[in-house]
Write a protein that holds these residues in place. Sequence first.
Motif, PDB file in Angstrom:
ATOM      1  N   MET A 172       0.813  -1.222   0.000  1.00  0.00           N
ATOM      2  CA  MET A 172       0.000   0.000   0.000  1.00  0.00           C
ATOM      3  C   MET A 172       0.843   1.268   0.000  1.00  0.00           C
ATOM      4  O   MET A 172       0.316   2.370   0.065  1.00  0.00           O
ATOM      5  CB  MET A 172      -0.890   0.014   1.238  1.00  0.00           C
ATOM      6  CG  MET A 172      -1.897  -1.098   1.211  1.00  0.00           C
ATOM      7  SD  MET A 172      -2.768  -1.161   2.757  1.00  0.00           S
ATOM      8  CE  MET A 172      -3.325   0.496   2.856  1.00  0.00           C
TER       9      MET A 172
ATOM     10  N   GLU B 199       2.559   2.269   2.367  1.00  0.00           N
ATOM     11  CA  GLU B 199       2.518   2.929   3.675  1.00  0.00           C
ATOM     12  C   GLU B 199       3.954   2.976   4.204  1.00  0.00           C
ATOM     13  O   GLU B 199       4.324   3.864   4.970  1.00  0.00           O
ATOM     14  CB  GLU B 199       1.620   2.127   4.621  1.00  0.00           C
ATOM     15  CG  GLU B 199       1.294   2.837   5.910  1.00  0.00           C
ATOM     16  CD  GLU B 199       0.454   1.991   6.850  1.00  0.00           C
ATOM     17  OE1 GLU B 199      -0.309   1.127   6.364  1.00  0.00           O
ATOM     18  OE2 GLU B 199       0.578   2.165   8.068  1.00  0.00           O
TER      19      GLU B 199
ATOM     20  N   HIS C 264       5.386  11.057  -3.474  1.00  0.00           N
ATOM     21  CA  HIS C 264       4.335  11.267  -2.469  1.00  0.00           C
ATOM     22  C   HIS C 264       3.002  11.657  -3.109  1.00  0.00           C
ATOM     23  O   HIS C 264       1.941  11.167  -2.717  1.00  0.00           O
ATOM     24  CB  HIS C 264       4.793  12.345  -1.475  1.00  0.00           C
ATOM     25  CG  HIS C 264       3.796  12.603  -0.389  1.00  0.00           C
ATOM     26  ND1 HIS C 264       3.612  11.754   0.689  1.00  0.00           N
ATOM     27  CD2 HIS C 264       2.875  13.588  -0.235  1.00  0.00           C
ATOM     28  CE1 HIS C 264       2.656  12.222   1.457  1.00  0.00           C
ATOM     29  NE2 HIS C 264       2.190  13.339   0.922  1.00  0.00           N
TER      30      HIS C 264
ATOM     31  N   PRO D 176      -1.776   8.632  -3.535  1.00  0.00           N
ATOM     32  CA  PRO D 176      -3.241   8.507  -3.471  1.00  0.00           C
ATOM     33  C   PRO D 176      -3.832   7.844  -4.721  1.00  0.00           C
ATOM     34  O   PRO D 176      -4.731   7.019  -4.618  1.00  0.00           O
ATOM     35  CB  PRO D 176      -3.722   9.952  -3.352  1.00  0.00           C
ATOM     36  CG  PRO D 176      -2.568  10.706  -2.796  1.00  0.00           C
ATOM     37  CD  PRO D 176      -1.339  10.003  -3.295  1.00  0.00           C
ATOM     38  N   TYR D 177      -3.310   8.251  -5.889  1.00  0.00           N
ATOM     39  CA  TYR D 177      -3.848   7.704  -7.145  1.00  0.00           C
ATOM     40  C   TYR D 177      -3.528   6.213  -7.262  1.00  0.00           C
ATOM     41  O   TYR D 177      -4.335   5.438  -7.774  1.00  0.00           O
ATOM     42  CB  TYR D 177      -3.308   8.498  -8.338  1.00  0.00           C
ATOM     43  CG  TYR D 177      -3.654   9.955  -8.199  1.00  0.00           C
ATOM     44  CD1 TYR D 177      -4.945  10.407  -8.525  1.00  0.00           C
ATOM     45  CD2 TYR D 177      -2.750  10.870  -7.673  1.00  0.00           C
ATOM     46  CE1 TYR D 177      -5.302  11.723  -8.345  1.00  0.00           C
ATOM     47  CE2 TYR D 177      -3.097  12.198  -7.491  1.00  0.00           C
ATOM     48  CZ  TYR D 177      -4.378  12.615  -7.831  1.00  0.00           C
ATOM     49  OH  TYR D 177      -4.733  13.928  -7.648  1.00  0.00           O
TER      50      TYR D 177
ATOM     51  N   ARG E 112      -3.201   4.190  -4.649  1.00  0.00           N
ATOM     52  CA  ARG E 112      -4.055   3.485  -3.671  1.00  0.00           C
ATOM     53  C   ARG E 112      -5.481   3.289  -4.167  1.00  0.00           C
ATOM     54  O   ARG E 112      -6.195   2.410  -3.704  1.00  0.00           O
ATOM     55  CB  ARG E 112      -4.073   4.252  -2.347  1.00  0.00           C
ATOM     56  CG  ARG E 112      -2.764   4.064  -1.588  1.00  0.00           C
ATOM     57  CD  ARG E 112      -2.822   4.674  -0.223  1.00  0.00           C
ATOM     58  NE  ARG E 112      -1.550   4.492   0.462  1.00  0.00           N
ATOM     59  CZ  ARG E 112      -1.107   5.270   1.430  1.00  0.00           C
ATOM     60  NH1 ARG E 112      -1.843   6.279   1.863  1.00  0.00           N
ATOM     61  NH2 ARG E 112       0.058   5.036   2.000  1.00  0.00           N
ATOM     62  N   ARG E 113      -5.907   4.147  -5.107  1.00  0.00           N
ATOM     63  CA  ARG E 113      -7.266   4.004  -5.629  1.00  0.00           C
ATOM     64  C   ARG E 113      -7.420   2.717  -6.444  1.00  0.00           C
ATOM     65  O   ARG E 113      -8.531   2.306  -6.742  1.00  0.00           O
ATOM     66  CB  ARG E 113      -7.629   5.221  -6.486  1.00  0.00           C
ATOM     67  CG  ARG E 113      -7.784   6.464  -5.643  1.00  0.00           C
ATOM     68  CD  ARG E 113      -7.999   7.689  -6.478  1.00  0.00           C
ATOM     69  NE  ARG E 113      -7.873   8.886  -5.641  1.00  0.00           N
ATOM     70  CZ  ARG E 113      -8.042  10.111  -6.084  1.00  0.00           C
ATOM     71  NH1 ARG E 113      -8.355  10.321  -7.343  1.00  0.00           N
ATOM     72  NH2 ARG E 113      -7.907  11.135  -5.267  1.00  0.00           N
TER      73      ARG E 113
ATOM     74  N   VAL F 186      -7.972   5.109   1.491  1.00  0.00           N
ATOM     75  CA  VAL F 186      -8.917   4.994   0.383  1.00  0.00           C
ATOM     76  C   VAL F 186      -8.394   5.727  -0.861  1.00  0.00           C
ATOM     77  O   VAL F 186      -8.897   5.532  -1.953  1.00  0.00           O
ATOM     78  CB  VAL F 186     -10.306   5.510   0.831  1.00  0.00           C
ATOM     79  CG1 VAL F 186     -11.313   5.415  -0.287  1.00  0.00           C
ATOM     80  CG2 VAL F 186     -10.802   4.708   2.022  1.00  0.00           C
ATOM     81  N   GLY F 187      -7.357   6.561  -0.664  1.00  0.00           N
ATOM     82  CA  GLY F 187      -6.764   7.222  -1.825  1.00  0.00           C
ATOM     83  C   GLY F 187      -7.057   8.701  -1.923  1.00  0.00           C
ATOM     84  O   GLY F 187      -7.035   9.260  -3.022  1.00  0.00           O
TER      85      GLY F 187
END
Lengths: 230, 304
Positions: free
Chosen positions: A49, A51, A71, A75-76, A78-79, B216-217
């Motif tokens: 993930m 993390e 960094h 987020p992208y 993790r989607r 969740v992103g």
Amino acid sequence: MITFENVSKIYDNGYGALKGVSFHINKGEFVFLVGSSAAGKSTIIKLMMKEESATGGSIIINDIDVNDLRHKEIPYFRRTLGVVFQDFRLLPNKTVQENVSFAMEIVGASSKEIRRNVPLVLSQVGLSSKAKMYPHQLSGGEQQRVAIARAIVNNPAILIADEPTGNLDPETALEIMAIIEEINKRGTTVVMATHAEKIVNDMKKRVIMVEKGIITRDENEGGYGYVQSN
Amino acid sequence: MFRAIKRSFIEGTRGMFKNGLMTVTSLFVVTACIFIFGVFLMITFNINHMTSEMAESYQVDVYITRPEDADDNVYENIKARVLDDIRKVDNIDTANISFVDGKEKFKNYKAGLDKEDLKSFEGLPEDLIPDAFAVKLEDISLVDESCSKLSAIEGVEDVENSSDLVEVINGISSAVKTFSVWIIVIFALVSLFIISNTIKLTVHNRRKEINIMKYVGATDSYIKGPFIMEGMLVGIVSALIAFFISQWSYLGLMTSISTTVMVSSFGLLNFNDIWLRLIVSYVILGSIIGAFGSSISVRRYLKV
């Protein structure tokens, strides 16, 4: 789909959690990660993930070199993953429906898409009738179903589950596993870290065993008991 | 974009009300800081106003030498040459050079005196005061430099100015400006610290939610949005309260000056002339401090 190549991880305190771990998981596979506590399962999940970052080796997930992610790109990345935790991690002040739609809002889905997809996902996990309830009004199993609904609502290619049945009674655990198996049958790759011996033995899926930071066993249609006998 | 702003606004407002007492404390302190900042801003506005008014009325008199043997023609030539040379000097407002007739000036001066005083002027020649050019400067802070250049012009007898006064005014003006900058920096830092602590409370209460959002992103900006909005709202509300206090104080000050000193307005700017600059500065300062303060608080929770 997921490739770990000679991956090592040494934490800042000098603890070596993984020592040259390699495995490959194909699209649509269902894989159990097993091993004793502090064996390195959670570290593998955290690395997947992003993390945590690997100290050595390479991790490729969905053709993305995870080590090279900046960094801003995390987020992208993790989607493309759905995550389910042992402690559910639901927002207590939001209803079931809001907990799920919140995951869609974050990725910028339109209100129309949210109104269409959330009821579908809730029916998939059998919670249509409890959409307006709050997490504290639900049983542990129901809360985990909400967490699963949240994890899959954005159609991730991979579902990562970290001890999803750890807080549930055996009967509820089986219900949750049935849902996860159903998700896998629809094409989602599932990687699940677990201590649930009976579930691993019954489901006869691929088992990757981690002990003291190295892979001691990687077996298709494996069981949990084999390990304990060693 | 609009949806993200709307969401940040709703959640930011909710956070503000949820924090109750802490928000009130922040509002109080930040209002006080912005008000103090405003006091110095108003002083700076007025000093600038006074300096520019002074600069407008300030003039340098350049006296022309009339050689004893010079007839009118020769003297006219000297005047024309001096005028030309004055125009060539830097910092001279060339559109605002006027000729001052020395005889006329002396006559007018004597006209303002009583008989007793006039006795001492008896027997003095009519051309006691030489003719001059009254010159205005573009930047009065450079008065010494310009005057020495004017004095060097051939045919100039003397250059008269009140450079001491200019120095005093410039000195006060620059001291007030420097002091104001320091005051603004100090109080901006205090406000930053206070807002950042208030937001820290909201962020801490919602750390689980932030953690879930990260998994969740959610992007950092999506997570930061509501907190930054909450900080900005605290800053903006403080700015508006500070503005009304400033207005009340400024008008009160002007009224009390005009009633006690009996001098209307005392050279102060009208509030109408400064209110827009004041409120814009307050709101900008409040928003920046609020946004920056919350940004500091939320940063460490985004590392997951």
